[in-house]
Write an enzyme that holds these catalytic residues in place. Structure first.
Site, PDB file in Angstrom:
ATOM      1  CG  ASN A  12      -2.976  -7.757   3.966  1.00  0.00           C
ATOM      2  OD1 ASN A  12      -3.955  -8.324   3.502  1.00  0.00           O
ATOM      3  ND2 ASN A  12      -2.727  -6.482   3.748  1.00  0.00           N
ATOM      4  CG  HIS A  15      -4.600 -10.820  -1.766  1.00  0.00           C
ATOM      5  ND1 HIS A  15      -5.347 -10.072  -2.655  1.00  0.00           N
ATOM      6  CD2 HIS A  15      -3.566 -10.029  -1.389  1.00  0.00           C
ATOM      7  CE1 HIS A  15      -4.756  -8.891  -2.830  1.00  0.00           C
ATOM      8  NE2 HIS A  15      -3.671  -8.840  -2.069  1.00  0.00           N
ATOM      9  CG  HIS A  48      -6.405  -1.839   1.929  1.00  0.00           C
ATOM     10  ND1 HIS A  48      -5.531  -1.616   0.890  1.00  0.00           N
ATOM     11  CD2 HIS A  48      -7.161  -0.716   2.014  1.00  0.00           C
ATOM     12  CE1 HIS A  48      -5.745  -0.409   0.382  1.00  0.00           C
ATOM     13  NE2 HIS A  48      -6.725   0.143   1.035  1.00  0.00           N
ATOM     14  NE  ARG A  50      -7.851  -1.283  -3.429  1.00  0.00           N
ATOM     15  CZ  ARG A  50      -6.587  -0.923  -3.675  1.00  0.00           C
ATOM     16  NH1 ARG A  50      -5.591  -1.602  -3.117  1.00  0.00           N
ATOM     17  NH2 ARG A  50      -6.305   0.061  -4.482  1.00  0.00           N
ATOM     18  NE  ARG A  54      -9.384  -3.385  -6.037  1.00  0.00           N
ATOM     19  CZ  ARG A  54      -8.353  -2.741  -6.581  1.00  0.00           C
ATOM     20  NH1 ARG A  54      -7.169  -3.328  -6.660  1.00  0.00           N
ATOM     21  NH2 ARG A  54      -8.488  -1.529  -7.052  1.00  0.00           N
ATOM     22  CD  GLU A  75      -2.813  -2.384   4.788  1.00  0.00           C
ATOM     23  OE1 GLU A  75      -3.306  -2.481   3.644  1.00  0.00           O
ATOM     24  OE2 GLU A  75      -1.764  -2.923   5.104  1.00  0.00           O
ATOM     25  CB  THR A 106      -1.002  -0.059  -1.806  1.00  0.00           C
ATOM     26  OG1 THR A 106      -2.247  -0.584  -1.340  1.00  0.00           O
ATOM     27  CG2 THR A 106      -0.834   1.351  -1.307  1.00  0.00           C
ATOM     28  CD  GLU A 156       3.230  -1.259   6.761  1.00  0.00           C
ATOM     29  OE1 GLU A 156       2.488  -1.191   7.761  1.00  0.00           O
ATOM     30  OE2 GLU A 156       3.094  -2.116   5.869  1.00  0.00           O
ATOM     31  CG  HIS A 199       3.319  -3.542  -1.066  1.00  0.00           C
ATOM     32  ND1 HIS A 199       3.593  -4.026  -2.311  1.00  0.00           N
ATOM     33  CD2 HIS A 199       1.998  -3.234  -1.069  1.00  0.00           C
ATOM     34  CE1 HIS A 199       2.495  -3.996  -3.045  1.00  0.00           C
ATOM     35  NE2 HIS A 199       1.513  -3.524  -2.314  1.00  0.00           N
ATOM     36  N   GLY A 200       4.896  -6.818  -0.638  1.00  0.00           N
ATOM     37  CA  GLY A 200       5.617  -7.679  -1.574  1.00  0.00           C
ATOM     38  C   GLY A 200       6.666  -8.570  -0.940  1.00  0.00           C
ATOM     39  N   GLY A 221       1.178 -10.225   3.270  1.00  0.00           N
ATOM     40  CA  GLY A 221      -0.074 -10.856   2.885  1.00  0.00           C
ATOM     41  C   GLY A 221       0.004 -11.723   1.654  1.00  0.00           C
TER      42      GLY A 221
HETATM   43  N1  PXP Z   1       1.497  -2.974   4.156  1.00  0.00           N
HETATM   44  C1  PXP Z   1       0.645  -2.144   3.507  1.00  0.00           C
HETATM   45  C2  PXP Z   1       0.516  -0.744   4.007  1.00  0.00           C
HETATM   46  C3  PXP Z   1      -0.116  -2.603   2.420  1.00  0.00           C
HETATM   47  O1  PXP Z   1      -0.952  -1.763   1.787  1.00  0.00           O
HETATM   48  C4  PXP Z   1       0.000  -3.954   2.035  1.00  0.00           C
HETATM   49  C5  PXP Z   1      -0.845  -4.470   0.915  1.00  0.00           C
HETATM   50  O2  PXP Z   1      -2.175  -4.351   1.225  1.00  0.00           O
HETATM   51  C6  PXP Z   1       0.884  -4.777   2.743  1.00  0.00           C
HETATM   52  C7  PXP Z   1       1.643  -4.250   3.787  1.00  0.00           C
HETATM   53  C8  PXP Z   1       1.050  -6.219   2.418  1.00  0.00           C
HETATM   54  O3  PXP Z   1       1.565  -6.376   1.129  1.00  0.00           O
HETATM   55  P1  PXP Z   1       1.604  -7.810   0.476  1.00  0.00           P
HETATM   56  O4  PXP Z   1       0.197  -8.290   0.382  1.00  0.00           O
HETATM   57  O5  PXP Z   1       2.237  -7.564  -0.844  1.00  0.00           O
HETATM   58  O6  PXP Z   1       2.439  -8.682   1.382  1.00  0.00           O
END
Ligand code: PXP
Length: 249
Positions: A12, A15, A48, A50, A54, A75, A106, A156, A199-200, A221
């Site tokens: 991802n 950032h 993503h 948004r 942003r 996304e 998210t 997911e 995520h994370g 990401g």
């Molecule tokens: N998967 C989804 C559906 C997300 O919304 C995000 C964050 O945009 C990620 C994965 C990746 O998360 P992170 O950036 O915390 O690794």
């Protein structure tokens, strides 16, 4: 159970755009990050768009669709505007995520069960356009069953609660979250859904999730872009890939 197949890594790049937008110019370019990610072994690029733009912009999506040689996982929130954009570009995959303007990221999974009828109509044209439709949800059987009923091909699982508990040193919660995701991966697979997670995730948290045999793709990401500051993007991604493969073996 043996793993169902090779675990894919979606990088991802949101950032990279966050840093670019902090100065309002064109540097650093998310497209360049995507190219490095491809060379480092990413199986796909995730971005993503948004509602408030942003980080990723419409022009970024356009550029990615033109130049990527790996699939784009787009996304998006379940809004008419995003549906129009997705239908124009027809990315390989779309992942429907909840979006609240005031949130920093998210924060939770999508409430599919409460919005089933609307979401079923929302994703139908995306599927007809050939997009693989994924729904970002918590590891909750009600949400998984609802995702299945509305016709999604993929879920997911939101790994945020597990990763937060790990970061806070709350090991009981971390292990409980992990167990829930393990059970729900198997449950979703038994319904015929493909299972992804994200995520994370970090080097410290990726391996237990990568080891779930039903999980086919991780989307990562923020940690990778942060780690790139210290060791460079290519080595940061290669190390994640190595840890995923090690957990899978
Ligand atoms: N998967 C989804 C559906 C997300 O919304 C995000 C964050 O945009 C990620 C994965 C990746 O998360 P992170 O950036 O915390 O690794």
């Amino acid at each position: 159970m043996q793993p169902l197949g090779r675990l894919r890594l979606g990088v991802n790049i949101d950032h990279v755009a966050t840093v670019r937008n902090a100065r309002g110019g064109a540097y650093p370019d998310p497209m360049r990050a995507a190219q490095i990610a491809e060379e480092a072994g990413a199986d796909g690029i995730t971005a993503h768009l948004r509602e408030d733009r942003r980080h990723i912009t419409d022009a970024d999506i356009e550029g990615l669709m033109e130049a990527l040689s790996v699939p784009l996982n787009f996304e998006m929130a379940a809004t008419d505007e995003m549906q129009r954009i997705a239908l124009r570009h027809k990315p390989h995959a779309v992942c429907i995520v909840p979006e609240r303007r005031e949130e920093r990221t998210t924060e939770g999974g999508l409430e599919v069960a409460k919005d089933e009828n609307r979401l079923a109509h929302f994703i139908a044209p995306l599927r007809e356009a050939g997009c693989r439709v994924s729904i970002f949800i918590a590891a909750d059987p009600r949400q998984i069953e609802a995702a299945h009923r509305i016709g999604a091909q993929v879920i997911e699982l939101h790994t945020g609660a597990y990763c937060d508990a790990h970061a806070e040193g709350d090991l009981d919660t971390r292990d409980a979250e992990l167990e829930k995701m393990r059970e729900m991966s198997a449950f979703a697979h038994s319904l015929g859904l493909e299972v992804h997670a994200g995520h994370g995730l970090t080097y410290d948290t990726v391996q237990p999730v990568a080891a779930f045999p039903e999980v086919m793709e991780l989307n990562i990401g923020h940690f990778l872009i942060g780690e790139a500051i210290f060791r460079g993007l290519d080595p940061a991604i290669r190390e994640m890939r190595r840890l995923m493969d090690e957990a899978r073996a």
